[in-house]
Design an enzyme around this catalytic site. Sequence first.
Site, short mmCIF file in Angstrom:
data_model
loop_
_atom_site.label_atom_id
_atom_site.label_comp_id
_atom_site.label_asym_id
_atom_site.label_seq_id
_atom_site.Cartn_x
_atom_site.Cartn_y
_atom_site.Cartn_z
N GLU A 35 0.80 -1.22 0.00
CA GLU A 35 0.00 0.00 0.00
C GLU A 35 0.83 1.28 0.00
OE1 GLU A 35 0.39 -2.26 2.41
OE2 GLU A 35 0.26 -1.42 4.42
N HIS A 46 -6.09 0.48 2.68
CA HIS A 46 -4.96 0.88 3.54
C HIS A 46 -4.71 2.40 3.48
CE1 HIS A 46 -3.10 -2.59 5.36
NE2 HIS A 46 -2.89 -3.23 4.22
N TYR A 51 -4.51 -10.53 9.91
CA TYR A 51 -5.48 -10.20 8.87
C TYR A 51 -6.87 -10.73 9.22
CZ TYR A 51 -1.57 -9.13 5.67
OH TYR A 51 -0.47 -8.59 5.08
N HIS A 102 -8.05 -4.02 -1.19
CA HIS A 102 -7.30 -4.11 0.07
C HIS A 102 -6.26 -2.99 0.17
CE1 HIS A 102 -5.32 -6.38 3.41
NE2 HIS A 102 -4.25 -5.78 2.92
N GLU A 103 -5.43 -2.87 -0.85
CA GLU A 103 -4.36 -1.85 -0.78
C GLU A 103 -4.95 -0.44 -0.76
OE1 GLU A 103 -1.89 -3.27 0.11
OE2 GLU A 103 -2.20 -5.26 -0.75
N GLU A 122 -3.84 -4.45 9.36
CA GLU A 122 -4.31 -5.48 8.42
C GLU A 122 -5.72 -5.97 8.72
OE1 GLU A 122 -2.94 -5.89 5.70
OE2 GLU A 122 -0.93 -5.09 6.06
N ASP A 166 9.26 -10.34 10.13
CA ASP A 166 8.96 -11.15 8.94
C ASP A 166 8.68 -12.61 9.34
OD1 ASP A 166 9.03 -9.16 6.94
OD2 ASP A 166 11.23 -9.22 6.91
N1 BES Z 1 1.02 -4.45 3.72
C1 BES Z 1 0.76 -5.72 3.17
C2 BES Z 1 1.98 -6.39 2.62
C3 BES Z 1 3.07 -6.63 3.64
C4 BES Z 1 2.78 -7.10 4.90
C5 BES Z 1 4.37 -6.39 3.29
C6 BES Z 1 3.80 -7.30 5.81
C7 BES Z 1 5.38 -6.60 4.20
C8 BES Z 1 5.10 -7.06 5.45
C9 BES Z 1 -0.30 -5.65 2.07
O1 BES Z 1 -1.28 -4.70 2.30
C10 BES Z 1 -1.00 -6.96 2.03
O2 BES Z 1 -1.59 -7.31 3.02
N2 BES Z 1 -0.96 -7.67 0.92
C11 BES Z 1 -1.65 -8.91 0.74
C12 BES Z 1 -2.93 -8.64 0.01
C13 BES Z 1 -4.11 -9.47 0.42
C14 BES Z 1 -4.36 -9.57 1.90
C15 BES Z 1 -5.37 -8.98 -0.28
C16 BES Z 1 -0.75 -9.83 -0.06
O3 BES Z 1 0.36 -9.44 -0.39
O4 BES Z 1 -1.13 -10.95 -0.33
ZN ZN Z 2 -2.56 -5.24 3.89
#
Ligand code: BES
Ligand code: ZN
Length: 611
Positions: A281, A309, A393, A305-306, A328, A385
């Site tokens: 996002e 955010h 989520y 989703h993004e 999330e 990580d």
């Molecule tokens: N912000 C996250 C991606 C992220 C999380 C990057 C933690 C680094 C560390 C992003 O908004 C996300 O949740 N992406 C999901 C999308 C899905 C839940 C619709 C993805 O990448 O799958």
């Molecule tokens: Zn997210």
Amino acid sequence: MRGLVMDGNGYHLESHEVLMRHPDPHSYYDAAQPKARRLRLKLGVDFATKRIDGEVVLEFGANATGTLDLDTKGLEILSVQVPGHGPIPWELGEADAILGSRLRLDLPADTQEVAITYRTSPDAMALQWLEPSQTEGKVAPYLFSQCQQIHARTMVPCQDTPVVRVAYKAEVTVPEGLTAVMSAGPAGDESTGDGRHTFRFTMPQPIPSYLLALAVGRLASRDLSPRARVWAEPETVEAAAWEFAEVEDMILKAEGLFGPYPWDRYDMLVLPPSFPYGGMENPRMTFLTPTLLAGDRSLVDVVAHELAHSWTGNLVTNASMEHFWLNEGFTVWAERKILRTLHGDDAAALGWAMGQKALEDSLERFAHEPNLTVLRLHLTGIDPDDAFSSIPYEKGARLVAALEREVGEDRFHRFLREYMDAFRFTSITTEQFCAFVDAKLPGALEAVHARSYLDEPGLPASAPQFHSAMLDTLTALADGWAAGERPSESQIAGWSTNELLVFLQKLPRKVTQADCAWLDAHFQLMGRGNHEILVEWLTLAAAADYEPAFPKLREVLLRVGRMKYLRPLYGALEATPRTRALAREIYAAASPGYHGLSRRVVQGMLDKFPA
Ligand code: BES
Ligand code: ZN
């Protein structure tokens, strides 16, 4: 457990003062020190050495004096100067495997700003440098950043914690012919006259460091609405414009939920396939995996989703990764709200069902680490990580949905607006959130058993359930699979992509090779352009040691670096000696093309395979 530390005298509680001064266990940030308010960046992108030559000026917006601790990781610090004063002393601390090295500066009296010149390391975790062969066009190299969770410090020395927010300006110099984009608005560009080109950016609103973002490549763009545009390589930009054509509708729906869009423009960038996430996002420039280009708009939930955010995360931000669910959980809830208004109740119910599957998988993965299944995390000494999963989520979204059901849609809607107003452009903790809910919706937290979501492992039995007639049909069919029940031709013919996906997800994890042949014959799974379906299918096929799927499996794993897909696919390949050998062989060929984050995840999985 956060707050508990060990020293030569045994365990004792960290003092209140230590916790107050170091509110983020993933940063050297000290709350008693000056805060940067704005950054001015000059970044020279050098593809030959895979390094960025950087200068960052941290502006304090006030007179600052004394010690300033910054986060760095793998950075080579070249000089530290205070304009008008000259070089000042600095000291780079020992490298911690998670945090990196503390850069300690000693600011002279009345410092307004400090300038640091530095160079990034070729293996900076925030940066992936791609060869032309790893791009769609195959003619130019590509660079992209991914700073969340704590990788901004491998790109810029900074207070790398969401507790601190900075506005920024940047000048990025790249080889002529390439385009730079950032999580910021464009502010002009010009040729340097020596075969390079400088792009300027400005982000006037204050953002947390994890939202700093940069990409450089051969890029083209298409306008989707007066305030939304999509960027991609020229080879894919038309497909991207078609896939995301509905984005303005989504922005309008999101504004209905949360109030006026706060970031001016909503642009998107479709990255090369090694991008390790589905979406990120980055404000004014959402980053997206090209696996969303299914050709049928079936994966736009990631864009919803993004986009969501923009409010939940970018406007109201988690104060540290211990409160990641605030970002999330709210965003998943919002994503499904947007989908419901665009595509109806059944589509939203399918979204919740897919989320349920992801939640169950994550709870199983962390069966022996229940401390990582609570929403309010304690992460001292834990790499964020490694704590990442679907739990913040989906468990988080269920807590938000429970609150909404408890107080009713209208009252919750008014609450959300107040929440956005009260905390806009700030970063908050779970405790601040709870205090606000208590003030505005007294009794609601107790009524939904919020404590058990926040502090207890697993999912509370009282968590909301989501039903639809279609979902019940799909569940019953999948439950009957082992007993020989099969969907009829006419049932199959009526299924949407997501209905098929939910059916596949609900099948037993172990199916036979004959089952695989039946599934492929009836659903033409091998040729699917929707990666959710393709990967769900290949996961079943891998676990069944189904040889006809091996070429496709190899193709996907060689091309795509999205961690959401690598995890189940390599996980399923643990099934037999033959599939384990296949996994190792594919990984050896694919890993040079994977992002460092993806490499870490898959290497960790392969290391645990039986010999
Ligand atoms: N912000 C996250 C991606 C992220 C999380 C990057 C933690 C680094 C560390 C992003 O908004 C996300 O949740 N992406 C999901 C999308 C899905 C839940 C619709 C993805 O990448 O799958
Ligand atoms: Zn997210």
